[in-house]
Design a protein around this motif. Structure first.
Motif, PDB file in Angstrom:
ATOM      1  N   THR A 195       0.807  -1.335   0.054  1.00  0.00           N
ATOM      2  CA  THR A 195      -0.190  -0.146  -0.021  1.00  0.00           C
ATOM      3  C   THR A 195       0.842   1.230  -0.082  1.00  0.00           C
ATOM      4  O   THR A 195       1.997   1.110   0.534  1.00  0.00           O
ATOM      5  CB  THR A 195      -0.864  -0.128   1.157  1.00  0.00           C
ATOM      6  OG1 THR A 195      -1.818   1.127   1.219  1.00  0.00           O
ATOM      7  CG2 THR A 195      -0.160   0.001   2.571  1.00  0.00           C
ATOM      8  N   GLU A 196       0.272   2.353  -0.631  1.00  0.00           N
ATOM      9  CA  GLU A 196       1.034   3.698  -0.694  1.00  0.00           C
ATOM     10  C   GLU A 196      -0.039   4.581  -0.719  1.00  0.00           C
ATOM     11  O   GLU A 196      -0.897   4.634  -1.121  1.00  0.00           O
ATOM     12  CB  GLU A 196       1.805   3.416  -2.019  1.00  0.00           C
ATOM     13  CG  GLU A 196       2.763   4.652  -2.198  1.00  0.00           C
ATOM     14  CD  GLU A 196       3.798   4.385  -3.378  1.00  0.00           C
ATOM     15  OE1 GLU A 196       4.714   4.749  -3.660  1.00  0.00           O
ATOM     16  OE2 GLU A 196       3.139   3.951  -4.558  1.00  0.00           O
ATOM     17  N   HIS A 197       0.467   5.717   0.189  1.00  0.00           N
ATOM     18  CA  HIS A 197      -0.356   6.683   0.253  1.00  0.00           C
ATOM     19  C   HIS A 197       0.427   8.230   0.190  1.00  0.00           C
ATOM     20  O   HIS A 197       1.547   8.329   0.838  1.00  0.00           O
ATOM     21  CB  HIS A 197      -1.223   6.733   1.511  1.00  0.00           C
ATOM     22  CG  HIS A 197      -0.489   7.156   2.647  1.00  0.00           C
ATOM     23  ND1 HIS A 197      -0.151   6.005   3.465  1.00  0.00           N
ATOM     24  CD2 HIS A 197      -0.164   8.244   3.540  1.00  0.00           C
ATOM     25  CE1 HIS A 197       0.233   6.271   4.546  1.00  0.00           C
ATOM     26  NE2 HIS A 197       0.445   7.628   4.615  1.00  0.00           N
ATOM     27  N   PHE A 198      -0.098   9.134  -0.168  1.00  0.00           N
ATOM     28  CA  PHE A 198       0.607  10.465  -0.435  1.00  0.00           C
ATOM     29  C   PHE A 198      -0.449  11.627  -0.164  1.00  0.00           C
ATOM     30  O   PHE A 198      -1.656  11.598  -0.574  1.00  0.00           O
ATOM     31  CB  PHE A 198       1.315  10.635  -1.635  1.00  0.00           C
ATOM     32  CG  PHE A 198       1.823  12.050  -1.884  1.00  0.00           C
ATOM     33  CD1 PHE A 198       3.020  12.433  -1.251  1.00  0.00           C
ATOM     34  CD2 PHE A 198       1.198  13.220  -2.596  1.00  0.00           C
ATOM     35  CE1 PHE A 198       3.787  13.427  -1.484  1.00  0.00           C
ATOM     36  CE2 PHE A 198       1.934  14.307  -2.662  1.00  0.00           C
ATOM     37  CZ  PHE A 198       3.085  14.495  -2.038  1.00  0.00           C
ATOM     38  N   GLY A 199      -0.298  12.654   0.627  1.00  0.00           N
ATOM     39  CA  GLY A 199      -1.128  13.768   0.961  1.00  0.00           C
ATOM     40  C   GLY A 199      -0.369  14.740   1.633  1.00  0.00           C
ATOM     41  O   GLY A 199       0.931  14.964   1.821  1.00  0.00           O
ATOM     42  N   GLY A 200      -1.152  15.614   2.241  1.00  0.00           N
ATOM     43  CA  GLY A 200      -0.819  17.104   2.971  1.00  0.00           C
ATOM     44  C   GLY A 200      -1.779  17.373   4.045  1.00  0.00           C
ATOM     45  O   GLY A 200      -2.959  16.663   4.248  1.00  0.00           O
ATOM     46  N   GLY A 201      -1.281  18.105   4.794  1.00  0.00           N
ATOM     47  CA  GLY A 201      -2.281  18.785   5.950  1.00  0.00           C
ATOM     48  C   GLY A 201      -1.673  19.915   6.618  1.00  0.00           C
ATOM     49  O   GLY A 201      -0.731  20.545   6.462  1.00  0.00           O
ATOM     50  N   LEU A 202      -2.521  20.299   7.796  1.00  0.00           N
ATOM     51  CA  LEU A 202      -2.075  21.492   8.475  1.00  0.00           C
ATOM     52  C   LEU A 202      -2.173  20.881   9.952  1.00  0.00           C
ATOM     53  O   LEU A 202      -2.890  19.600  10.449  1.00  0.00           O
ATOM     54  CB  LEU A 202      -3.060  22.447   8.492  1.00  0.00           C
ATOM     55  CG  LEU A 202      -3.366  23.139   7.065  1.00  0.00           C
ATOM     56  CD1 LEU A 202      -4.413  24.039   7.113  1.00  0.00           C
ATOM     57  CD2 LEU A 202      -2.090  23.714   6.647  1.00  0.00           C
ATOM     58  N   LEU A 203      -1.205  21.454  10.735  1.00  0.00           N
ATOM     59  CA  LEU A 203      -1.225  21.012  12.380  1.00  0.00           C
ATOM     60  C   LEU A 203      -1.347  22.305  13.275  1.00  0.00           C
ATOM     61  O   LEU A 203      -0.714  23.405  12.535  1.00  0.00           O
ATOM     62  CB  LEU A 203      -0.115  20.236  12.588  1.00  0.00           C
ATOM     63  CG  LEU A 203       1.356  20.467  12.159  1.00  0.00           C
ATOM     64  CD1 LEU A 203       1.918  21.503  13.286  1.00  0.00           C
ATOM     65  CD2 LEU A 203       2.033  19.152  12.034  1.00  0.00           C
ATOM     66  N   ALA A 204      -1.603  22.218  14.404  1.00  0.00           N
ATOM     67  CA  ALA A 204      -1.349  23.323  15.393  1.00  0.00           C
ATOM     68  C   ALA A 204      -1.104  22.885  16.799  1.00  0.00           C
ATOM     69  O   ALA A 204      -1.722  21.736  17.150  1.00  0.00           O
ATOM     70  CB  ALA A 204      -2.822  24.170  15.282  1.00  0.00           C
ATOM     71  N   ARG A 205      -0.616  23.840  17.584  1.00  0.00           N
ATOM     72  CA  ARG A 205      -0.452  23.378  19.139  1.00  0.00           C
ATOM     73  C   ARG A 205      -0.600  24.925  19.696  1.00  0.00           C
ATOM     74  O   ARG A 205       0.385  25.528  19.439  1.00  0.00           O
ATOM     75  CB  ARG A 205       0.735  22.673  19.223  1.00  0.00           C
ATOM     76  CG  ARG A 205       0.991  22.316  20.802  1.00  0.00           C
ATOM     77  CD  ARG A 205       1.991  21.375  20.909  1.00  0.00           C
ATOM     78  NE  ARG A 205       2.591  21.187  22.379  1.00  0.00           N
ATOM     79  CZ  ARG A 205       2.823  20.232  22.948  1.00  0.00           C
ATOM     80  NH1 ARG A 205       2.936  18.826  22.095  1.00  0.00           N
ATOM     81  NH2 ARG A 205       3.138  20.039  24.038  1.00  0.00           N
ATOM     82  N   LEU A 206      -1.269  24.894  20.804  1.00  0.00           N
ATOM     83  CA  LEU A 206      -1.289  25.917  21.734  1.00  0.00           C
ATOM     84  C   LEU A 206      -0.940  25.557  23.283  1.00  0.00           C
ATOM     85  O   LEU A 206      -1.338  24.754  23.728  1.00  0.00           O
ATOM     86  CB  LEU A 206      -2.894  26.586  21.844  1.00  0.00           C
ATOM     87  CG  LEU A 206      -3.088  27.637  22.703  1.00  0.00           C
ATOM     88  CD1 LEU A 206      -2.393  28.987  22.127  1.00  0.00           C
ATOM     89  CD2 LEU A 206      -4.599  27.967  23.103  1.00  0.00           C
TER      90      LEU A 206
END
Length: 869
Positions: free
Chosen positions: A670-681
């Motif tokens: 299996t193979e996957h590719f993507g992207g995203g956003l992250l945050a920490r307060l």
């Protein structure tokens, strides 16, 4: 500056001129590795006195050319790119597109014969010729006219001919005399080819070496007393050679013997000191269209004399209705004589035409040998003129041999004469196993003539289609009798065609009628299958020579089909492992990087090997990579880190399903590719510690491939490729307690969600599997203690508990039959240890190890890297 202006300046005339000068100087400084013969066109006018050829750059020379050749660095000449057009008289000399006489390479030469001025060629014609350890490759002879009908002529025509006048070498091991990729094409309407006993037509020929991927193509003409060879070697391998006869008439005089059609042949001649062991592999003969063949001795896809093997060869006959293919002896996928050797995985397929022969065999041997896995497929044509029999494998020997695991397939509506015998295997004249694993497969067959005998079949297997009769026997035979009478033929598997056909409960079939079932085991079958995935409950009984079967229940998904969903779930596992990496090392790396000020880069890597209890088991090895940018800003509540990332993940997995009767194993990746956003307060730090909250969101696409040979052994290997989009998110909160100046404890709880969309994949025919989307909901609670062991080293250890609430992979066959669904639901305990290096340096590492127990068992490793720009 515009892009157009930039391109113009970069490729301005001065630059192009300097580049050209540089290339010219470079070509002068680097010596050519070899010198080729001068490429030229040579035309024979109608009044030419002798044939000419291009040997090694000396064009227009009359035969014979003795010692003139172009020397090169390795002492070998090259003749390439020449063309000889024969449009005039032909004398006693050969015609060759290119030739060398001291080894070397003869490549890409052509001879075109449009006329011979009424004269009959008296010597060989070749697109390319080499002697003394040469390579003859990619040469062509095209014949569209001429006169070739003098029986006194000594003529053969070769697409390419590699000759070693020094005699034989090490047979199949010899790569010094190679004939590869040559072609002889004859499209000569109204021309009669009548050659002497020593004259033949060859796509490629080697006296002492490899003959590979040569072709003899017959489109038109009349051929009297001619032999046909795709590729022929005296002492080397013959591989991938072809004879294609799609037009013309072949008619062999009854007094002429030895004329054959052979896709690839190894004569296996021996010298006084060497035994030849060349193999015939993957050669073929195709006779189709308007071709007519009369009185040829034999037709073999592969032919071996000596100790070599014959594997993967085939013969296809598909001539127009009314056309005849008449053979004095045998049609066989592969034939061997002489020493024993492997004859396996060869095939004959007959689709149309009037067939006359003694024997038709997938594999044939005239000496003691072990034959296996050969096939004859008959889907059309008239076989009433086959006087001997049809054999999966046939061995003629006075000693011992075997003919096993071979198949005869009856499909379509061929004419089967009342004297025709069908054998799975036969050791004729000797002793040995002629029974084990042999099968007669009745596949969408419409009876047209009743054969006399079905013998030496361990099983008779049926494929029942939408148009299969329910009013009479699907297959009738005179008798079922095995040569040793020690074994009984039985009904093996019953398959319903996977073409959307669904037999209703109560539908009855008369599978078999045998007038004299001497060696038949009437044991009932209780299950029938459809495609890879479905099964029906049936009742069957044998009475009065008739074997009848009635459908009782179904369709239902076979228990083995759970493995298909296990494979799809393997893709969801990889998506979850990516979520874990983002919610742990990925977010930690982004926070560490952002704390250095400005926009900073971060990288996180993870790998793990785990076993999952899914109702069965998935063993999965995964790795993932996250690369991103992060920035920290100050707010009234505290520091807020924001980041964006790309992710890539890849995994390999194995699945096991334990069933009452057997186990089913599968494998995939299996193979996957993507992207995203992250945050920490991170809220303001107090004397006791610091509270924080975090989140991430991601999306991308995934691909999962799966293979299994265990879902349905009768059909063999199953493969599918599923594609789906995915998305995910996580929320978390925690508190970092100060235990001392050198130690702190992080207690946290996280929720992780992943969604992988569904897909529908095709298996065989119209059979499909539809996978529903897979949703994963997990809660993880745990803690980690970190110690400051020095200025640059911080070891840590932690433990967590995780519960998966869902993770079920639902699927259905053909959109309506549900499959048992595996799922990831359950509890897992997680332990970890690790080290952080250089937390105050421009580049810092964090390396950790994890272990898992419970629903998920295994271990993993992670690494994060942060760096200043």
């Amino acid at each position: 500056m515009s892009r157009k202006q930039s391109a113009y300046n970069y490729f301005r005339p001065g630059t192009i001129f300097l580049a050209a000068v540089f290339i010219l100087l470079l070509g002068c400084l680097i010596p050519a590795p070899r010198t080729s013969a001068l490429a030229a066109d040579i035309n024979l006018p109608a009044d030419a006195a002798a044939n000419v050829f291009d040997a090694t750059g000396l064009n227009g020379a009359a035969w014979p050319l003795t010692t003139v050749y172009v020397p090169v660095a390795d002492g070998k000449p090259v003749a390439s790119g020449n063309t000889v057009n024969v449009g005039g008289s032909v004398g006693v000399n050969p015609v060759m597109g290119g030739a060398t006489f001291a080894g070397g390479t003869v490549r890409g030469n052509t001879v075109n014969i449009t006329d011979t001025g009424g004269a009959v060629p008296q010597a060989s014609i070749a697109g390319g010729y080499s002697s003394l350890e040469g390579t003859v490759a990619g040469n062509t002879v095209r014949v569209t006219g001429g006169k070739f009908d003098d029986v006194a002529a000594k003529l053969s025509i070769y697409g390419g001919y590699a000759f070693d006048k020094n005699g034989f070498g090490l047979g199949g091991q010899n790569m010094l005399n190679v004939a590869r990729g040559n072609r002889l094409i004859i499209d000569a309407n109204g021309v009669d080819f009548k050659l002497t006993a020593s004259g033949n037509l060859y796509g490629g020929r080697s006296i002492n070496g490899l003959v590979e991927n040569n072709e003899l193509i017959i489109l038109n003409g009349t051929f009297t007393d001619v032999g046909f060879f795709g590729g022929a070697s005296d002492s080397g391998h013959a591989a991938g050679n072809k004879v294609v006869i799609s037009g013309g008439t072949i008619d062999i005089d009854a007094a002429v013997v030895g004329r054959e059609i052979l896709g690839g042949t190894v004569w296996g001649y021996s010298s006084s000191s060497v035994d030849m062991e060349g193999d015939a592999r993957n050669n073929s003969v195709t006779i189709n269209g308007t071709a007519s063949v009369n009185n040829i001795a034999n037709i073999y896809g592969g032919h071996v004399i000596g100790k070599g093997a014959g594997t993967g060869n085939n013969v296809l006959i598909n001539v127009d209705p009314g056309k005849t293919v008449s053979v004095r002896s045998s049609i066989a996928g592969a034939f061997r004589s002489g020493d024993s050797g492997e004859i396996s995985r060869n095939a004959v397929e007959i689709r149309s035409g009037i067939i006359k022969a003694v024997n038709v065999a997938g594999g044939l041997s005239a000496a003691a040998a072990n034959l296996s896995d050969n096939t004859v497929i008959i889907s059309g044509g008239d076989l009433a003129g086959v006087t001997g029999g049809v054999y999966g494998s046939l061995v003629h020997t006075t000693t011992t041999g075997s003919a096993t695991r071979s198949t005869v397939v009856l499909a379509g509506s061929p004419v089967l004469g009342g004297t025709l015998n069908l054998f799975g295997g036969l050791v004729s004249g000797g002793a040995g196993d002629s029974f084990t694993g042999n099968s007669l497969k009745i596949d969408g067959f419409v009876q047209n003539g009743i054969p006399a005998l079905a013998g030496n079949f361990e099983t008779i297997d049926f494929v029942v289609g939408r148009s299969t009769t329910t009013s009479g026997p699907i297959f009738s035979v005179g008798t079922i009798e095995n040569t040793d009478h020690a074994n009984k033929t039985r009904i093996g598997t019953v398959q319903f065609a996977a073409d959307g056909f669904t037999p209703a409960p109560g539908t009855a079939y008369n599978l078999l009628h045998a007038a004299a079932p001497i060696d038949f085991d009437a044991s009932p079958v209780s299950e029938a299958y459809q495609g890879f995935t479905l099964w029906y409950g049936v009742e069957s009984a044998f009475s009065g020579g008739d074997y009848k079967m009635t459908v009782m229940t179904g369709p239902m998904a076979r228990p083995e089909t759970k493995a298909l969903a296990e494979g799809f779930l393997g893709g969801a596992v990889s998506i979850n492992r990516g979520a874990d990496l983002i919610a742990s090392k990925g977010l930690a790396a982004a926070t560490d990087a952002a704390s250095r000020g400005g926009i900073q880069g971060f990288l996180a890597f993870g790998a793990d090997s785990s076993k999952y209890k899914t109702g069965s088991k998935i063993d999965s090895d995964n790795y993932g990579l996250i690369l991103g940018l992060a920035h920290e800003m100050e707010t009234a509540a505290g520091g807020l880190t924001l980041g964006a990332f790309l992710e890539y993940g890849k995994g390999d997995f194995d699945t096991w399903n334990s069933l009452p009767r057997r186990s089913v194993r599968g494998s995939g990746d299996t193979e996957h590719f993507g992207g995203g956003l992250l945050a920490r307060l991170s809220l303001r730090e107090t004397s006791r510690g610091q509270f924080y909250a975090e989140a991430s969101a991601r999306a991308g696409s995934a691909e999962t491939k799966f293979d299994s040979a265990d879902v349905n052994h009768a059909l063999g290997n199953l493969h599918y490729k599923a594609k789906a989009n995915y998305m995910g998110a996580h929320l978390g909160t925690g508190y970092v307690f100060k235990l001392s100046e050198a130690a702190r404890a992080d207690l946290y709880v996280k929720y992780l969600y992943s969604h992988m969309g569904g897909d529908t994949v095709r298996l065989v025919g119209s059979e499909t599997v539809s996978f529903s989307s897979v949703d994963s909901h997990r809660v993880r609670a745990g803690g980690r203690v970190t110690f400051k062991a020095g200025r640059h080293v911080e070891p840590y250890a932690g433990a967590a508990w995780e519960h998966e609430f869902a993770g079920k992979a639902k699927s259905s066959i053909n959109g309506r039959v549900p499959v048992d669904a595996p799922e990831l639901k359950g509890d897992t305990g997680i332990g970890e240890i690790g080290l952080r290096f250089g937390p105050d340096a421009p580049v810092h590492f964090d390396i950790g190890l994890q272990g898992y127990v419970g629903q998920r068992k295994g271990y993993g490793g992670t690494m994060q890297l942060t760096f200043d720009f």
